[in-house]
Design a protein around this motif. Structure first.
Motif, PDB file in Angstrom:
ATOM      1  N   GLY A 155      16.053   2.150  86.103  1.00 15.91           N
ATOM      2  CA  GLY A 155      16.023   0.918  86.500  1.00 15.91           C
ATOM      3  C   GLY A 155      17.343   0.212  86.836  1.00 15.91           C
ATOM      4  O   GLY A 155      17.231  -0.627  86.965  1.00 15.91           O
ATOM      5  N   LYS A 156      18.422   0.861  87.187  1.00 15.14           N
ATOM      6  CA  LYS A 156      19.535   0.134  87.255  1.00 15.14           C
ATOM      7  C   LYS A 156      18.978  -0.560  88.607  1.00 15.14           C
ATOM      8  O   LYS A 156      19.991  -1.712  88.878  1.00 15.14           O
TER       9      LYS A 156
ATOM     10  N   HIS B 135      20.273   6.601  83.768  1.00 12.38           N
ATOM     11  CA  HIS B 135      20.496   7.862  83.945  1.00 12.38           C
ATOM     12  C   HIS B 135      18.967   7.518  85.966  1.00 12.38           C
ATOM     13  O   HIS B 135      18.850   6.580  85.320  1.00 12.38           O
TER      14      HIS B 135
ATOM     15  N   LEU C   6      11.704  -5.123  86.871  1.00 16.61           N
ATOM     16  CA  LEU C   6      11.122  -5.223  87.599  1.00 16.61           C
ATOM     17  C   LEU C   6      10.148  -6.986  87.678  1.00 16.61           C
ATOM     18  O   LEU C   6       9.991  -7.042  89.053  1.00 16.61           O
TER      19      LEU C   6
ATOM     20  N   ASN D  28      14.226  -1.007  79.543  1.00 15.27           N
ATOM     21  CA  ASN D  28      13.607  -1.409  79.791  1.00 15.27           C
ATOM     22  C   ASN D  28      12.094  -0.900  80.794  1.00 15.27           C
ATOM     23  O   ASN D  28      11.949   0.096  80.088  1.00 15.27           O
TER      24      ASN D  28
END
Ligand code: G4P
Length: 526
Positions: free
Chosen positions: A23-24, A19, A257, A140
């Motif tokens: 974080g893709k 979605h 990240l 994530n």
């Protein structure tokens, strides 16, 4: 063909889906860093990669700053050749993502620990399920507070309708996040905030070893032991076959990240994810390693250069080896074509290649020869299945706004639909053309491109529809009867198939009740 076989076996072609905001992009960037495909130290903000690593080919993309397009990023990692198929982040372009999934041999789903499974993820998972695509889940943002990991596993199973098996397990989360126990490699991977990578990776087979307390403290050590016991009791050991059949999804926890847990994911991924698998054509099953070259077009990307009306057709190679300047059969045209400048996509750059293998994606410069689903072979008559259309979510009548340009409009609509930008339906009752999309943005793209590429003007007229269903029946009489009764709601799709346009969920439900002999399908491939 020993070389071809080993080349094919080392390929891992997959898509990352999520979605928006899970974080893709960040995960993609970290994977590229590991592959040495890009060289940016530390954590780069996700919008930076949008500007650099993903495409900005289309004018509209630049204007809106949204990655409308799907690009491919290839790189070598250890002995593997990895091809990441990027998918548009914006949900209005979901249809593009669905098609990209037909070219992926497996999928990594990114889920935000705080948000869990969101709408877009659920929809994309349906496509994976239809195709039995193997799926790995990356949970994530463990550096943020979020759901309880056990609750999240339940949610994944319930919402994605797939069994899960954690292969790593978080040690606390948010500001207290200490790292993960890597179940797959039997290691303790420790996390220090601000370091932005795994600070310590310790072989740790025996969890009863009191060293555990020294690393993560008493309460967390106790909790980790109990958690892992529970996992071992509830979730059967990962069966790789079962993963490959799309029945169970391994789950990893980390923080893209902070580059934490990404290498662990990648190391497991390359080992268990499939190399290109046999592909079903209408005629037969095509084997990547045994068969001669074949492939299909899953995406067409228009207007790379606004000065030339050229497209690039994305070819997924299903079997064998593709060579530059070889003649291949364009099955729909029954014509041999030769490609002198096929390209491969290596992260940020595009380069001409001499050969490519099953699993690879090749860009073919195109001046209108291709449409989505076209097949290329060495000569054999093959038609690949599995490029479904889904019922659109939004519908509008498209009207000509410049009577002098009706030919341009017709041509523009025709070509844009062949490219898969949206779906066209023609009302059987009044001959009016209806465009179906997943989101509002697609209408804007169509209008913009009709004007800029074809010199045509269009207006949109409202039509209130709920779903388009492809219909079929074993009884020709019943089908005729249905079409007669619903003649105001019948349309043809672009291939001339019958489609029922239901204007509400209630109408659809009634139709299903009243016409038991009719099968209603929500995708074009039933
Ligand atoms: P998407 O492609 O799935 O849409 O997501 P993207 O990677 O762009 O990430 C969305 C936001 O989530 C970004 O923040 C990104 O920095 C952040 N993010 C990604 N992974 C992690 C993580 O592991 N932990 C935390 N705390 N945040 C993460 P943004 O504020 O929208 O953009 P930016 O200004 O930071 O680039």
């Amino acid at each position: 063909m020993p070389d071809t076989i080993s080349e094919i076996k080392r390929r891992r072609t997959f898509a990352i889906i999520s979605h928006p905001d899970a974080g893709k992009t960040t995960l993609t960037e970290k994977l590229l860093l590991f592959g040495g495909a890009i060289h940016v130290a530390g954590a780069v903000k996700s919008n930076k990669i949008r500007k650099t690593a993903t495409s900005d080919w289309m004018e509209i993309e630049k204007q809106r700053g949204i990655s409308v397009a799907t690009s491919v990023m290839g790189f070598d990692y250890e002995d593997y050749k990895i091809n990441i198929l990027d998918t548009p982040g914006h949900q209005d372009f979901a249809e593009d993502t669905y098609r990209t999934l037909t070219a992926a041999d497996s999928v990594i789903i990114v889920v935000d620990i705080a948000k869990g499974v969101e709408v877009q993820t659920r929809k994309l998972m349906e496509v994976c399920r239809m195709r039995k695509t193997p799926v790995i889940v990356f949970v994530n943002k463990m550096d943020r507070d979020g759901k309880d990991p056990f609750d999240l596993l339940d949610e994944l199973e319930r919402e994605l309708k797939i069994q899960v098996r954690p292969l790593s397990w978080p040690i606390d989360q948010g500001s207290a996040f200490k790292g993960v126990y890597n179940i797959y490699q039997e290691k303790l991977d420790l996390y220090t905030p601000s370091k932005q990578h795994v600070t310590e990776s310790i072989e740790f087979q025996d969890l009863n070893n009191p060293e555990l307390e020294a690393h993560i403290g008493d309460p967390l050590a106790k909790k980790l032991r109990t958690d892992l016991e529970l996992i071992a009791g509830v979730y059967p050991e990962l069966n790789v076959e079962s993963y490959l059949e799309g029945n169970v999804a391994p789950v990893f926890f980390g923080s893209a990240l902070n580059n934490f847990g990404v290498k662990e994911l990648l190391d497991c991924f390359v080992r268990i994810a499939p190399s290109p698998r046999p592909v079903q054509a209408e005629e037969r099953l095509v084997y990547p390693e045994k068969d001669a070259f074949s492939g299909f077009i899953f995406k067409i990307h228009a207007n790379m250069d606004p000065n030339h009306r050229s497209c690039i057709a994305f070819l997924k190679i299903c079997s064998g080896k593709f060579e530059r300047n070889q003649y291949y059969k364009h099955v729909r045209f029954d014509k041999m074509l030769r490609f002198s400048s096929p390209t491969a996509f290596m992260a940020q750059k595009k380069e001409t290649i001499d050969e490519a293998f099953a699993g690879d994606i090749v860009g073919l410069p195109d001046t209108g020869n291709f449409k989505i689903g076209d097949t290329l072979t060495m000569g054999e008559e093959l038609h690949f299945k599995g490029l479904p259309h889904f019922s659109p979510e939004m519908f509008k009548y498209i009207e000509n706004a410049d009577p002098m340009k009706s030919k341009q409009l017709a041509k523009g609509i025709d070509q844009l639909m062949d490219e898969g930008v949206a779906q066209l339906f023609t009302h059987q009752f009044n001959g009016k053309k209806i465009i179906g999309t997943v989101g509002q943005l697609q209408f804007e793209v169509i209008q913009y491109r009709l004007a800029h590429e074809y010199g045509a003007q269009c207006n949109w007229d409202a039509i209130s529809l709920y779903k388009a269903c492809w219909i079929e029946s074993d009884s020709p009489e019943e089908l005729e009867n249905f079409k007669r009764r619903k003649f105001q709601y019948m349309a043809f799709d672009k291939e001339g198939r019958d489609v029922f346009l239901a204007d509400s969920a209630y109408v659809l439900q009634m139709a299903q009740q009243d016409f038991k002999g009719i099968r209603f399908h929500f995708n074009s491939e039933f």
